[in-house]
Motif scaffolding. Structure first.
Motif, PDB file in Angstrom:
ATOM      1  N   ARG A  51     136.914  19.086  33.202  1.00 24.31           N
ATOM      2  CA  ARG A  51     135.715  19.922  33.214  1.00 24.31           C
ATOM      3  C   ARG A  51     135.543  20.634  31.875  1.00 24.31           C
ATOM      4  NH1 ARG A  51     132.372  22.342  36.986  1.00 24.31           N
ATOM      5  NH2 ARG A  51     133.543  21.388  38.700  1.00 24.31           N
ATOM      6  N   ASP A  52     134.326  20.594  31.354  1.00 30.68           N
ATOM      7  CA  ASP A  52     133.958  21.278  30.116  1.00 30.68           C
ATOM      8  C   ASP A  52     134.671  20.720  28.885  1.00 30.68           C
ATOM      9  OD1 ASP A  52     132.421  22.862  31.751  1.00 30.68           O
ATOM     10  OD2 ASP A  52     133.819  24.549  31.756  1.00 30.68           O
ATOM     11  N   SER A  53     135.125  19.482  28.945  1.00 33.71           N
ATOM     12  CA  SER A  53     135.844  18.897  27.811  1.00 33.71           C
ATOM     13  C   SER A  53     134.935  18.110  26.870  1.00 33.71           C
ATOM     14  CB  SER A  53     136.959  17.969  28.312  1.00 33.71           C
ATOM     15  OG  SER A  53     136.415  16.866  29.032  1.00 33.71           O
ATOM     16  N   VAL A  54     133.644  17.998  27.182  1.00 33.53           N
ATOM     17  CA  VAL A  54     132.728  17.169  26.396  1.00 33.53           C
ATOM     18  C   VAL A  54     131.578  18.031  25.880  1.00 33.53           C
ATOM     19  CG1 VAL A  54     131.225  15.150  26.400  1.00 33.53           C
ATOM     20  CG2 VAL A  54     133.334  15.135  27.748  1.00 33.53           C
ATOM     21  N   PHE A 133     127.598  14.250  33.538  1.00 34.70           N
ATOM     22  CA  PHE A 133     126.546  15.182  33.115  1.00 34.70           C
ATOM     23  C   PHE A 133     126.743  16.571  33.724  1.00 34.70           C
ATOM     24  CE2 PHE A 133     122.274  16.855  34.432  1.00 34.70           C
ATOM     25  CZ  PHE A 133     121.894  17.335  33.190  1.00 34.70           C
ATOM     26  N   ARG A 134     127.055  16.634  34.978  1.00 32.49           N
ATOM     27  CA  ARG A 134     127.141  17.929  35.658  1.00 32.49           C
ATOM     28  C   ARG A 134     128.458  18.653  35.412  1.00 32.49           C
ATOM     29  NH1 ARG A 134     124.696  16.428  41.680  1.00 32.49           N
ATOM     30  NH2 ARG A 134     122.469  16.641  41.128  1.00 32.49           N
ATOM     31  N   ASN A 135     129.546  17.911  35.299  1.00 30.25           N
ATOM     32  CA  ASN A 135     130.859  18.543  35.320  1.00 30.25           C
ATOM     33  C   ASN A 135     131.608  18.515  33.986  1.00 30.25           C
ATOM     34  OD1 ASN A 135     131.359  19.120  38.392  1.00 30.25           O
ATOM     35  ND2 ASN A 135     130.512  17.054  38.298  1.00 30.25           N
ATOM     36  N   THR A 163     124.397  22.866  41.193  1.00 30.74           N
ATOM     37  CA  THR A 163     125.587  22.925  40.345  1.00 30.74           C
ATOM     38  C   THR A 163     126.111  24.351  40.329  1.00 30.74           C
ATOM     39  OG1 THR A 163     124.157  23.226  38.412  1.00 30.74           O
ATOM     40  CG2 THR A 163     124.915  20.995  38.881  1.00 30.74           C
ATOM     41  N   LEU A 164     127.356  24.516  39.897  1.00 32.88           N
ATOM     42  CA  LEU A 164     128.010  25.817  39.997  1.00 32.88           C
ATOM     43  C   LEU A 164     127.769  26.713  38.791  1.00 32.88           C
ATOM     44  CD1 LEU A 164     131.473  24.706  41.457  1.00 32.88           C
ATOM     45  CD2 LEU A 164     129.509  25.664  42.684  1.00 32.88           C
ATOM     46  N   VAL A 227     132.723  25.933  21.670  1.00 32.19           N
ATOM     47  CA  VAL A 227     131.559  25.392  22.364  1.00 32.19           C
ATOM     48  C   VAL A 227     131.944  24.522  23.555  1.00 32.19           C
ATOM     49  CG1 VAL A 227     129.817  25.527  20.554  1.00 32.19           C
ATOM     50  CG2 VAL A 227     131.453  23.637  20.535  1.00 32.19           C
ATOM     51  N   CYS A 228     133.177  24.074  23.605  1.00 30.59           N
ATOM     52  CA  CYS A 228     133.706  23.392  24.784  1.00 30.59           C
ATOM     53  C   CYS A 228     135.218  23.427  24.674  1.00 30.59           C
ATOM     54  CB  CYS A 228     133.170  21.963  24.925  1.00 30.59           C
ATOM     55  SG  CYS A 228     133.886  20.773  23.761  1.00 30.59           S
TER      56      CYS A 228
END
Length: 543
Positions: A51-54, A133-135, A163-164, A227-228
């Motif tokens: 999660r959030d790695s891209v 795209f979402r995660n 989405t969360l 940023v990620c």
């Protein structure tokens, strides 16, 4: 760097032994095909597909391109080791056959393509692409608000329901304001941001500081903001042609129209009116508002891998400083020069929209091979000055750098001055004629252009001005970016990846191949040491 599935002739494919970045090319073109406009995904290779790695850099095309990649490679996905050896339900207790444990679903992984080793939570290409795209993607780093850089993201926000967390749009303030006012405004598209009237809250804005925020980070990472997961960014504004509107997205130039001159009214008629002596008539005379000529704002971003300290530089659309109303690319090169000298910058992604047949008057804020080489010569001159500062080839730098790169005149309110007299040999506008194209490097181009050999000599003059020109032929060297050992080829090993090529949609040679050959020819003369890769949709770059 490794370029998946492309020939070395077309893509300059090489492989870095220890890449810090993976860059997935979703869109490599600059239009007019709407399915091939700018869009990149970037991640640190030190991170898994979590999660959030891209990070997404621009998103003219986005979710549709991710789906296409999954459709191509999903059939080759393989089943990993299962937690159980049986795919059927088994009783919890042998005496109670009605009690069952649900079978553990085998894990499935992508084995080929840009998303190799990604665990697939779904069965179909669309569902898995939407999962990415979402995660996995947390932030959208936008260089400028033109449609070919934001349209995909805007449309894809409709898939953010349920989405969360919000998606984060990071950009320099002019780009944020343009997206806020002209995209998520309730007219062009619903206001899915968290600012303004009727805000839905799917998207939040993160306004970056031009040149980096010196209050953040320390050491080589000072000025960068995360940023990620694993990546941090620092941005510089650059110029992308001229605009005439009174709005937030342009930077004023001292070369704008004179304040007293307007092309929208006749000086003859105004003199006649004033000669009548009627003050009331003069006061009642109204003239249309004169648009101020400005340079359109784009951006260049340094991305820093927090695990290795390595960096890549990604440009949005950019014009050559030699023809710009507000030349600002030199300060980006000044920042990059120190990173190259230290062996930290592994690659540059930059546009080259046209081949050399495009005249300067028809650039529309973009680059051609002749201009890109001239810009790289500016960078090479700065690197050469750093690596031979005391007159000895390969000697270390002795000049102390400020924490956020070199101190630039723009920091003191002089945006149009060159970064440093010691490091930038300012080119005059006559070095590359704004009205006559320099001849193409490829023999396949127009004879009328090739005949202008005198114009090509002007490009050679620029090269000579930035450290000399060597006429020996070379085909290019391939390898990992490293600290230059001599001043002969100051950009030795630097990977330059070409993006945003505009398809002319006509018969004849492939435009990418033409640009590639022209770049190789110019580089062979300049002996810069860098290599070129023409990006293509679906390509995975390892830098």
């Amino acid at each position: 760097m490794k370029a998946d599935g492309r020939s070395s002739a077309a893509a300059g494919a090489v492989h870095s032994a220890s890449p810090a970045f993976q860059i997935i090319v979703l869109g490599a073109g600059g239009g007019p095909n709407e399915d091939n406009v700018t869009g990149l995904l970037v991640r640190s290779t030190a991170r898994q597909w979590t999660r959030d790695s891209v990070l997404a850099v621009d998103a003219g095309v986005h979710l549709a391109a991710i789906i296409k990649i999954f459709e191509e490679h999903l059939p080759q996905a393989s089943i990993g080791k299962s937690a159980t050896t049986s795919s059927t339900a088994t009783p919890v207790n042998g005496d109670n056959p009605s009690a069952y444990v649900e079978p553990v679903k085998p894990k499935v992984y992508m084995t080929t393509g840009p998303f190799a080793n990604l665990e697939l939570p779904h069965e179909t290409a669309k569902a898995n692409a939407t999962y990415v795209f979402r995660n996995l993607i947390s932030t959208y780093l936008i260089t400028h608000p033109h449609l070919d850089h934001v349209a995909g993201f805007a449309i894809n926000t409709a898939a953010l329901q349920q989405t969360l967390r919000r998606k984060r749009v990071a950009a320099l303030p002019p780009t944020i304001e343009a997206i806020k006012e002209h995209v998520f405004n309730g007219i062009i598209w619903p206001n899915l941001s968290d600012e303004g009237d009727g805000a839905v809250g799917f998207v939040s804005y993160d306004r970056l500081v031009d040149g980096g925020n010196v209050a953040l980070g320390d050491g080589e990472g000072r000025g960068y903001i995360e940023v990620c997961d694993g990546l941090a960014v620092k941005g510089w504004s650059v110029s992308h042609g001229e605009c005439m509107r009174h709005s937030h997205h342009g930077s004023y130039s001292s070369e704008s129209n004179d304040a007293g001159y307007s092309p929208y009214y006749s000086r003859r008629s105004s003199r006649k009116d004033m000669s009548s002596g009627s003050i009331d008539s003069a006061r009642s005379q109204t003239f249309p508002q004169v648009p101020e000529k400005k340079a359109y704002d784009s951006a260049a971003y340094f991305l820093r891998d927090e695990h290795t300290g390595k960096e890549v530089l990604i440009f949005g659309d950019v014009e050559p400083d030699s023809v710009s109303l507000n030349p600002r690319t030199a300060r980006v090169w000044q920042d990059a020069a120190g990173k190259i000298s230290a062996g930290l910058l592994t690659g540059v992604l930059i546009e080259c929209s046209y081949d050399n047949s495009q005249s300067d008057s028809m650039l529309f804020g973009h680059l051609t091979p002749r201009h890109l080489i001239a810009e790289l010569c500016t960078l090479a001159g700065m690197v050469r000055d750093l690596t031979a500062y005391d007159g000895k080839p390969g000697s270390p730098r002795k000049r102390k750098r400020p924490s956020n790169g070199y101190k630039l005149p723009s920091d003191e309110g002089h945006p149009r001055r060159p970064p440093s007299r010691h490091h930038v040999r300012r080119r005059t506008r006559s070095s590359v004629s704004p009205s006559t194209p320099i001849p193409c490097a490829s023999p396949q181009n127009s004879p009328s252009v090739i005949a202008l050999e005198s114009e090509e000599s002007k490009l050679r003059a620029i090269v000579e001005e930035n450290g000399g020109i060597h006429r020996t032929s070379r085909t290019g060297s391939h390898g990992v970016a490293s600290k230059p050992s001599t001043t002969t080829r100051p950009l030795e090993g630097l990977q330059v990846i070409i993006i945003h090529i505009k398809d002319p949609l006509r018969d004849g040679p492939d435009i990418g191949e033409t640009i590639f050959e022209q770049l190789k020819k110019h580089e062979a003369e300049a002996q810069l040491g860098c290599t070129f890769t023409i990006s293509q949709c679906g390509m995975s770059l390892w830098l």
